[in-house]
Design an enzyme around this catalytic site. Structure first.
Site, short mmCIF file in Angstrom:
data_model
loop_
_atom_site.label_atom_id
_atom_site.label_comp_id
_atom_site.label_asym_id
_atom_site.label_seq_id
_atom_site.Cartn_x
_atom_site.Cartn_y
_atom_site.Cartn_z
N ASP A 145 -10.55 3.10 4.20
CA ASP A 145 -10.90 1.70 3.97
C ASP A 145 -12.42 1.52 3.89
O ASP A 145 -12.91 0.45 3.57
CB ASP A 145 -10.36 0.82 5.12
CG ASP A 145 -9.16 -0.02 4.70
OD1 ASP A 145 -8.91 -0.13 3.49
OD2 ASP A 145 -8.49 -0.56 5.60
N GLN A 157 -4.65 -1.61 9.80
CA GLN A 157 -4.55 -2.89 9.10
C GLN A 157 -5.15 -4.00 9.96
O GLN A 157 -4.79 -4.15 11.13
CB GLN A 157 -3.07 -3.18 8.77
CG GLN A 157 -2.83 -4.44 7.98
CD GLN A 157 -3.40 -4.37 6.56
OE1 GLN A 157 -3.28 -3.36 5.87
NE2 GLN A 157 -4.04 -5.45 6.14
N LYS A 179 0.84 -1.20 0.00
CA LYS A 179 0.00 0.00 0.00
C LYS A 179 0.88 1.25 0.00
O LYS A 179 0.62 2.21 -0.73
CB LYS A 179 -0.94 -0.01 1.22
CG LYS A 179 -2.05 -1.03 1.09
CD LYS A 179 -2.83 -1.24 2.39
CE LYS A 179 -3.82 -2.38 2.21
NZ LYS A 179 -4.54 -2.73 3.46
#
Ligand code: NAD
Length: 301
Positions: free
Chosen positions: A118, A95, A51
């Site tokens: 996200d 994460q 990422k």
């Protein structure tokens, strides 16, 4: 035909790079993403590194904020609050998975929805369901974009989604059944939606019969070879979200990645199919970049 997520993601990265380059040329600062990682899960380390590399490629600044696995929920919540309040951070992700002593729901719910790139906060998910402006969950957004870029229509089609997770199964089902006029900002997929969607899961009976009626099958179960050729009608579109590590002593790292679809036998029957790797995975990362730019644009207004 292969749905080449790697290529489409590279095209989108080039578009983003250009958009960000012109912002910076006008004297604006670059967008900035923070990535919070807890513990040392090797798969998470790889995802985070990928990422951050993708951010650098398009000109998004990124910062890695790492904590040991024994961090308390309170300490992690405090870190989330700091990021919520930090004006130099446009968006951030935590994460997953988190260590067992930390509630993912509690942490996700604490993220400011405007920075939730996200798209996993209950607020963003609810807004997506209602067709309100929101940051859409990265993997479903990427799948929808991939379908759009290959001009695969969903109107009136029967879509079978296998898997009911909050990050893939439920949101992709919602997006594809939406009326197109409710389509969401930051998406080129304005004509997608209007599908008839069936969601299947581990307690579904006779998955094969349901799949045989599908025009489009989206598999997000985490089970290698769950979808076999006998479950697929001729000409169906197959989207394989699964990422599974299977042992393979013939490669130096000792494992390889496979999806949830028996690719070799399903591909000849499918009109379109995503490979693993190189299908949905790169689209997920590029959606995160698009969401970061969307958060930046809304934030810097
Ligand atoms: P999950 O792991 O939380 O849950 C799996 C889902 O599959 C459950 O809803 C379960 O009911 C269903 N399921 C399991 N076995 C089944 C069976 N035999 N028949 C029917 N349904 C079954 O789901 P997730 O977090 O969405 O992850 C699913 C897979 O997708 C994993 O392999 C994950 O690594 C992968 N994934 C990939 C990406 C990407 O970017 N490519 C993103 C997210 C998840």
């Amino acid at each position: 035909m292969i749905l080449d997520g790697k290529k489409i993601a590279a095209d989108i990265r080039a578009e983003l790079r250009e958009q960000i380059r012109s912002l910076v040329a006008k004297g604006q600062r670059a967008p900035k993403l923070a990535v919070v990682i807890v513990g040392h899960n090797p798969a998470s380390e790889t995802y985070v590194a990928n990422k951050m590399k993708a951010c650098a490629e398009v000109g998004i600044e990124s910062e890695r904020i790492a904590f040991e696995a024994d961090i308390t929920e309170q300490e992690l919540l405090a870190a989330v609050q700091r990021l919520n309040n930090d004006p130099t951070i446009d968006g951030f992700i935590v994460q997953l998975p988190l260590p067992e002593h930390i509630s993912e729901t509690t942490i996700m719910s604490a993220i400011d929805r405007r920075k939730d790139v996200d798209g996993l906060t209950p607020e963003n998910v609810g807004r997506t369901v209602q067709g309100l402006p929101s940051l859409v969950s990265a993997t479903p957004k990427g799948i929808r974009e991939l379908l759009a870029r290959y001009a695969i229509q969903t109107e009136g089609k029967h879509v079978v989604v296998i898997g009911r997770s909050n990050i893939v199964g439920k949101p992709i089902a919602m997006l594809l059944m939406q009326r197109p006029y409710l389509s969401l900002p930051g998406m080129s997929a304005a004509s997608l939606g209007d599908a008839t969607v069936t969601i299947c899961h581990s307690k579904t009976q006779d998955l094969k019969s349901i799949c045989l009626t599908a025009d489009i099958i989206i598999v997000a179960a985490g089970c290698p070879k769950l979808l076999t050729a006998e479950m697929v009608k001729e000409g169906a579109v197959i989207i394989d979200v699964g990422i599974n590590r299977i042992d393979d002593s013939s490669v130096p790292r000792g494992y390889r990645l496979v999806g949830d679809v028996d690719f070799e036998n399903v591909a000849p029957k499918a009109a379109y199919i995503t490979p693993v790797p190189g299908g949905v995975g790169p689209m997920t990362i590029v959606s995160l970049l698009q969401n970061t730019l969307q958060a930046y644009n809304e934030h810097s207004r």
